[in-house]
Design a protein around this motif. Structure first.
Motif, mmCIF file in Angstrom:
data_model
loop_
_atom_site.group_PDB
_atom_site.id
_atom_site.type_symbol
_atom_site.label_atom_id
_atom_site.label_comp_id
_atom_site.label_asym_id
_atom_site.label_seq_id
_atom_site.Cartn_x
_atom_site.Cartn_y
_atom_site.Cartn_z
ATOM 1 N N LYS A 81 -1.429 2.416 8.662
ATOM 2 C CA LYS A 81 -0.851 3.324 7.660
ATOM 3 C C LYS A 81 0.750 3.486 7.969
ATOM 4 O O LYS A 81 1.456 3.585 6.848
ATOM 5 C CB LYS A 81 -1.564 4.636 7.805
ATOM 6 C CG LYS A 81 -2.784 4.951 6.718
ATOM 7 C CD LYS A 81 -3.067 6.166 6.751
ATOM 8 C CE LYS A 81 -4.176 6.580 7.966
ATOM 9 N NZ LYS A 81 -4.666 8.010 7.722
ATOM 10 N N ALA A 108 -6.890 6.780 1.930
ATOM 11 C CA ALA A 108 -6.381 5.922 3.016
ATOM 12 C C ALA A 108 -6.718 6.190 3.993
ATOM 13 O O ALA A 108 -6.281 5.604 5.116
ATOM 14 C CB ALA A 108 -4.783 6.089 2.802
ATOM 15 N N TYR A 140 2.443 0.599 6.359
ATOM 16 C CA TYR A 140 2.574 0.829 4.855
ATOM 17 C C TYR A 140 3.569 1.637 4.592
ATOM 18 O O TYR A 140 4.508 1.393 3.713
ATOM 19 C CB TYR A 140 1.342 1.055 4.173
ATOM 20 C CG TYR A 140 0.112 0.208 4.977
ATOM 21 C CD1 TYR A 140 0.257 -1.051 4.972
ATOM 22 C CD2 TYR A 140 -1.083 0.494 4.982
ATOM 23 C CE1 TYR A 140 -0.684 -1.951 5.460
ATOM 24 C CE2 TYR A 140 -2.081 -0.045 5.589
ATOM 25 C CZ TYR A 140 -2.068 -1.473 5.710
ATOM 26 O OH TYR A 140 -3.089 -2.040 6.092
ATOM 27 N N ILE A 160 -8.711 -3.923 1.601
ATOM 28 C CA ILE A 160 -7.291 -4.097 2.033
ATOM 29 C C ILE A 160 -7.169 -4.632 3.398
ATOM 30 O O ILE A 160 -6.331 -5.722 3.627
ATOM 31 C CB ILE A 160 -6.607 -2.816 2.104
ATOM 32 C CG1 ILE A 160 -6.368 -2.118 0.607
ATOM 33 C CG2 ILE A 160 -5.108 -2.752 2.736
ATOM 34 C CD1 ILE A 160 -5.605 -0.940 0.617
ATOM 35 N N VAL A 180 0.916 -1.340 -0.056
ATOM 36 C CA VAL A 180 0.181 -0.113 0.005
ATOM 37 C C VAL A 180 0.925 1.050 0.020
ATOM 38 O O VAL A 180 1.804 1.266 0.877
ATOM 39 C CB VAL A 180 -0.888 -0.077 0.994
ATOM 40 C CG1 VAL A 180 -1.903 1.134 1.174
ATOM 41 C CG2 VAL A 180 -1.835 -1.315 1.403
ATOM 42 N N SER A 183 -0.051 -3.817 -6.128
ATOM 43 C CA SER A 183 0.343 -2.574 -5.289
ATOM 44 C C SER A 183 -1.004 -1.709 -5.173
ATOM 45 O O SER A 183 -1.641 -1.735 -6.539
ATOM 46 C CB SER A 183 1.404 -1.610 -6.022
ATOM 47 O OG SER A 183 2.605 -2.652 -6.259
ATOM 48 N N VAL A 184 -1.200 -0.981 -4.255
ATOM 49 C CA VAL A 184 -2.448 -0.241 -4.112
ATOM 50 C C VAL A 184 -1.925 1.024 -3.811
ATOM 51 O O VAL A 184 -1.105 1.457 -2.869
ATOM 52 C CB VAL A 184 -3.430 -0.705 -2.945
ATOM 53 C CG1 VAL A 184 -4.508 0.305 -2.824
ATOM 54 C CG2 VAL A 184 -3.981 -2.163 -3.206
#
Ligand code: GLP
Length: 285
Positions: A244, A238, A247, A210, A3, A230-231
């Motif tokens: 987070k 987000a 990521y 996700i 991500v 891949s995002v």
């Protein structure tokens, strides 16, 4: 799955365009899976810019779009063929014979779906598939309860999708009720996948896709099974993710992403919402 969170929609789209450009330079015969929707318009503007400013060459690549509305032909401004011609194909040196979308006007739609699968196979499979995400969590038009094993087929559109895309048609009631779409398994067969999402309207469904469980209710959750997905998100999309910082740490420490870590707004072409005004070049073959 990786991500990648960028500060805004513009930077996120620029990063995706740079990844596509890198893959295309490494393999000019790339088989590129393409997507439509508002989010992709920015990516296509950047690709047009890279073609004109840096000579990015599309002449040998093949493209396959995810989907097309049933009963809309290429001259209909709401068809995805029209969208692709308008936003990308007419601005770059792609060979139109190598660009493919399902034919929404085909008399035998099931035969058309089988033919589309066969064409992808003949091209050697999709190297890089670009994806957006719909409000229902769909990829392509794989609406809730699409089987993870589904292949290209005709799919009825969910009411939420009619609501989301209806604006372009002058209201949901004027929209086609069905579309031809690559299946979830067709998409998962791609060698590499990049999903791009931007804006706070996508935050809920992105978090479900996700960090939520695998479920055919959210077809994008199937991407958790893909070995190379891949995002790419902006901060707003987000917004509902719980991990987070993890990521960001991976992105900062993964050597494969080193050249993209400096992805900055300054580097990107200015984006005032309009297409760059370039003359369309003639095809180089
Ligand atoms: C349509 C397409 C999807 C796309 C979605 C997102 O429904 N079939 O492939 O992901 O739009 O659209 P937007 O970028 O406008 O939110």
């Amino acid at each position: 799955m990786e991500v990648i969170i960028q500060r805004d929609e513009h930077s996120a789209a620029w990063l995706v365009a740079r990844v596509i450009a890198r893959e295309l330079r490494a393999n000019p015969r790339l088989v590129l899976g393409l997507a439509t929707g508002k989010t992709m318009e920015v990516v296509y503007r950047h690709l047009v810019h890279l073609h004109h400013e840096q000579g990015l060459d599309f002449s040998r690549c093949h493209t396959f779009n995810l989907d097309e509305y049933v009963a809309l032909g290429p001259d209909d401004p709401n068809s995805y063929r029209y969208y692709m011609n308008h936003h990308l194909f007419r601005h770059v040196n792609v060979d139109r014979n190598k660009t493919h979308l399902p034919d929404g006007l085909a008399r035998d739609l099931d035969a058309q779906c089988r033919q589309y699968e066969a064409l992808i196979e003949k091209a050697g499979g999709i190297d890089l598939q670009l994806l957006g995400i719909g409000r229902t969590g769909h990829i392509g038009f794989n609406e809730p309860l699409s089987a993870f094993k589904s292949r290209t087929r005709v799919k009825a559109l969910a009411p939420a999708t009619l609501e989301q895309n209806g604006g372009h048609f002058g209201g949901p009631e004027k929209m086609p009720r069905r579309a031809i779409t690559m299946g979830v398994e067709t998409i998962l067969d791609s060698r590499r996948i990049i999903l791009l999402a931007a804006g706070k309207n996508k935050a809920d469904v992105v978090a479900k896709a996700i960090e939520g469980p695998l479920t055919s209710m959210i077809s994008a959750s199937s991407l958790q099974m893909h070995p190379r997905c891949s995002v790419v998100l902006d901060e707003a999309a987000a917004g509902k993710l719980t991990q987070k910082e993890y990521y960001r740490w991976i992105f900062a420490n993964e050597p494969a992403w080193k050249e993209f870590q400096d992805n900055s707004r300054e580097e990107a072409p200015s984006d005032d919402g309009s297409l760059p005004r370039y003359k369309v070049k003639t095809l180089k073959r």
